[in-house]
Design a protein around this motif. Structure first.
Motif, short mmCIF file in Angstrom:
data_model
loop_
_atom_site.label_atom_id
_atom_site.label_comp_id
_atom_site.label_asym_id
_atom_site.label_seq_id
_atom_site.Cartn_x
_atom_site.Cartn_y
_atom_site.Cartn_z
N ALA A 193 0.86 -1.26 -0.08
CA ALA A 193 0.06 0.00 -0.10
C ALA A 193 0.71 1.13 -0.10
CB ALA A 193 -0.87 -0.20 1.39
N TRP A 194 2.14 1.20 0.65
CA TRP A 194 2.84 2.35 0.54
C TRP A 194 4.29 1.77 1.07
CZ3 TRP A 194 5.44 2.61 5.26
CH2 TRP A 194 4.60 2.30 6.35
N THR A 195 5.34 2.45 0.88
CA THR A 195 6.67 2.30 1.06
C THR A 195 7.38 3.53 1.76
OG1 THR A 195 7.83 2.66 -0.90
CG2 THR A 195 6.98 0.46 -0.40
N LYS A 196 8.12 3.43 2.69
CA LYS A 196 9.08 4.65 3.10
C LYS A 196 10.40 4.06 3.67
CE LYS A 196 9.21 8.64 6.16
NZ LYS A 196 8.58 9.35 6.80
N GLY A 197 11.64 4.19 3.10
CA GLY A 197 12.80 3.42 3.25
C GLY A 197 12.48 2.20 3.21
N SER A 198 13.17 1.52 4.72
CA SER A 198 12.95 0.06 4.70
C SER A 198 11.62 -0.54 5.12
CB SER A 198 14.08 -0.53 5.59
OG SER A 198 13.75 0.10 6.93
N ARG A 199 10.70 0.41 5.21
CA ARG A 199 9.37 -0.08 5.92
C ARG A 199 8.06 -0.03 4.81
NH1 ARG A 199 8.36 2.59 11.63
NH2 ARG A 199 10.15 1.63 11.65
N ALA A 200 7.37 -0.80 4.93
CA ALA A 200 6.24 -0.82 3.91
C ALA A 200 4.91 -1.21 4.61
CB ALA A 200 6.61 -2.00 2.93
N GLY A 201 3.66 -0.88 4.19
CA GLY A 201 2.37 -1.04 4.51
C GLY A 201 1.86 -2.11 3.63
N VAL A 202 1.13 -3.23 4.14
CA VAL A 202 0.62 -4.39 3.28
C VAL A 202 -0.84 -4.33 3.49
CG1 VAL A 202 0.66 -6.67 2.63
CG2 VAL A 202 2.95 -5.64 3.18
N ARG A 203 -1.60 -4.40 2.44
CA ARG A 203 -3.20 -4.65 2.53
C ARG A 203 -3.29 -5.93 2.26
NH1 ARG A 203 -4.48 -0.86 -0.10
NH2 ARG A 203 -4.72 -1.54 -2.27
N PHE A 204 -3.85 -6.98 3.16
CA PHE A 204 -4.20 -8.10 2.86
C PHE A 204 -5.08 -8.51 1.63
CE2 PHE A 204 -2.92 -9.06 7.34
CZ PHE A 204 -1.62 -9.24 7.10
N ASP A 205 -5.03 -9.60 1.03
CA ASP A 205 -5.92 -9.88 -0.01
C ASP A 205 -7.51 -10.50 0.58
OD1 ASP A 205 -4.23 -9.54 -2.09
OD2 ASP A 205 -3.53 -11.66 -1.91
N ALA A 206 -7.17 -10.92 1.75
CA ALA A 206 -8.36 -11.49 2.53
C ALA A 206 -8.18 -11.15 4.11
CB ALA A 206 -8.81 -13.06 2.21
N PRO A 207 -9.15 -11.05 4.73
CA PRO A 207 -9.01 -10.98 6.29
C PRO A 207 -8.21 -11.96 6.79
CG PRO A 207 -11.03 -10.27 5.66
CD PRO A 207 -10.60 -11.04 4.35
N ALA A 208 -7.16 -11.49 7.73
CA ALA A 208 -6.38 -12.58 8.44
C ALA A 208 -7.14 -12.71 9.73
CB ALA A 208 -4.86 -12.19 8.71
N ASP A 209 -6.87 -14.07 10.53
CA ASP A 209 -7.07 -14.44 11.65
C ASP A 209 -5.99 -14.06 12.61
OD1 ASP A 209 -7.51 -15.62 14.17
OD2 ASP A 209 -8.44 -17.43 13.29
N VAL A 210 -5.66 -13.01 13.06
CA VAL A 210 -4.65 -12.40 13.84
C VAL A 210 -4.53 -13.33 15.06
CG1 VAL A 210 -3.61 -10.54 15.20
CG2 VAL A 210 -4.83 -10.09 13.15
N ASN A 211 -5.53 -13.71 15.80
CA ASN A 211 -5.31 -14.79 16.92
C ASN A 211 -4.74 -16.09 16.53
OD1 ASN A 211 -6.43 -12.97 18.74
ND2 ASN A 211 -8.40 -13.69 18.56
N ALA A 212 -4.93 -16.41 15.43
CA ALA A 212 -4.45 -17.83 15.10
C ALA A 212 -3.16 -17.63 14.56
CB ALA A 212 -5.22 -18.48 13.89
N ILE A 213 -2.68 -16.31 14.12
CA ILE A 213 -1.31 -16.19 13.67
C ILE A 213 -0.24 -16.18 15.08
CG2 ILE A 213 0.35 -14.55 12.49
CD1 ILE A 213 -2.05 -14.16 10.69
N LEU A 214 -0.83 -15.30 15.72
CA LEU A 214 -0.03 -15.11 16.91
C LEU A 214 -0.25 -16.07 18.23
CD1 LEU A 214 -0.56 -11.08 17.00
CD2 LEU A 214 1.17 -12.30 15.93
N GLY A 215 -1.50 -16.55 18.30
CA GLY A 215 -1.94 -17.43 19.41
C GLY A 215 -0.94 -18.64 19.40
#
Length: 205
Positions: A80-102
């Motif tokens: 979605a955007w970039t600045k230096g070594s940092r970037a924002g990513v917009r997912f193709d589909a909603p992510a299950d954050v609890n499943a990813i981190l938990g």
């Protein structure tokens, strides 16, 4: 669910506040995109709709990317955007954050998920008790490597691995067959060290 607009991914300190339910983290991942099948990245924060990453890879707005996390979790989307070594990513589909981190209680005693591995195919050398043999590093991660070699190694034996461009490392053999062997590093490769090596000529020799 309505997609979050690109403007919500502006590079600002209030990222978490502007993206409700975003979680600050420093997950290490394997970033893949057209022209680069594997580069190290850090996921700085993540929400249902997107994430912010750090990487030395060259990224452009609208570029399609995917990130593999520890244990094989896959996240895909567009820059979605970039600045230096940092970037924002917009997912193709909603992510299950609890499943990813938990981690479910039932898995509390399970083996620790493996870190993302990067294809290498570079010449290296291992030594043990004063004897050395040439090998090929088929792939590696921060915690270990898969070696291609012409002899089997004794499981649970200690070896010294010498990869061009990286400091010598003490390792323990975890498994071995007639063609490959898996080794675990006693001291993991740091994020900065591995990221720089993957972007160097030594990783593509």
């Amino acid at each position: 669910m309505e997609a979050i607009p690109a403007s919500a991914f502006e590079d600002r300190d209030d990222w978490v506040e502007r993206a409700p339910r975003a979680v600050a983290t420093l997950l290490v991942g394997k970033l893949s995109h057209e022209g680069n099948p594997g580069q190290l990245c850090r996921v700085r924060n993540i929400s249902e709709h997107g994430m912010q990453i750090d990487t030395i890879a060259s990224l452009l707005p609208a570029m399609k990317i995917s990130v593999e996390l520890r244990g094989g979790a896959q996240l895909s989307g567009a820059i979605a955007w970039t600045k230096g070594s940092r970037a924002g990513v917009r997912f193709d589909a909603p992510a299950d954050v609890n499943a990813i981190l938990g981690k479910p209680q039932a898995e509390a005693t399970a083996a620790r998920p493996r870190s993302p591995r990067f294809t290498a195919d570079v010449p290296a050398r291992i030594s043990s008790l004063g004897r050395s043999i040439d090998v090929i590093v088929a792939d590696l991660s921060q915690g270990g490597a898969c070696l291609r070699l012409q002899r089997t190694l004794r499981v649970d034996s200690e070896v010294i691995l010498m990869i061009p461009g990286l400091p010598t490392r003490r390792c323990t053999t975890r498994w071995s067959n007639e063609e490959f062997a898996g080794i675990a590093f006693h001291d993991p490769i740091s994020y900065t060290e591995l990221s720089a090596w993957l972007d160097s000529p030594a990783a593509h020799s």
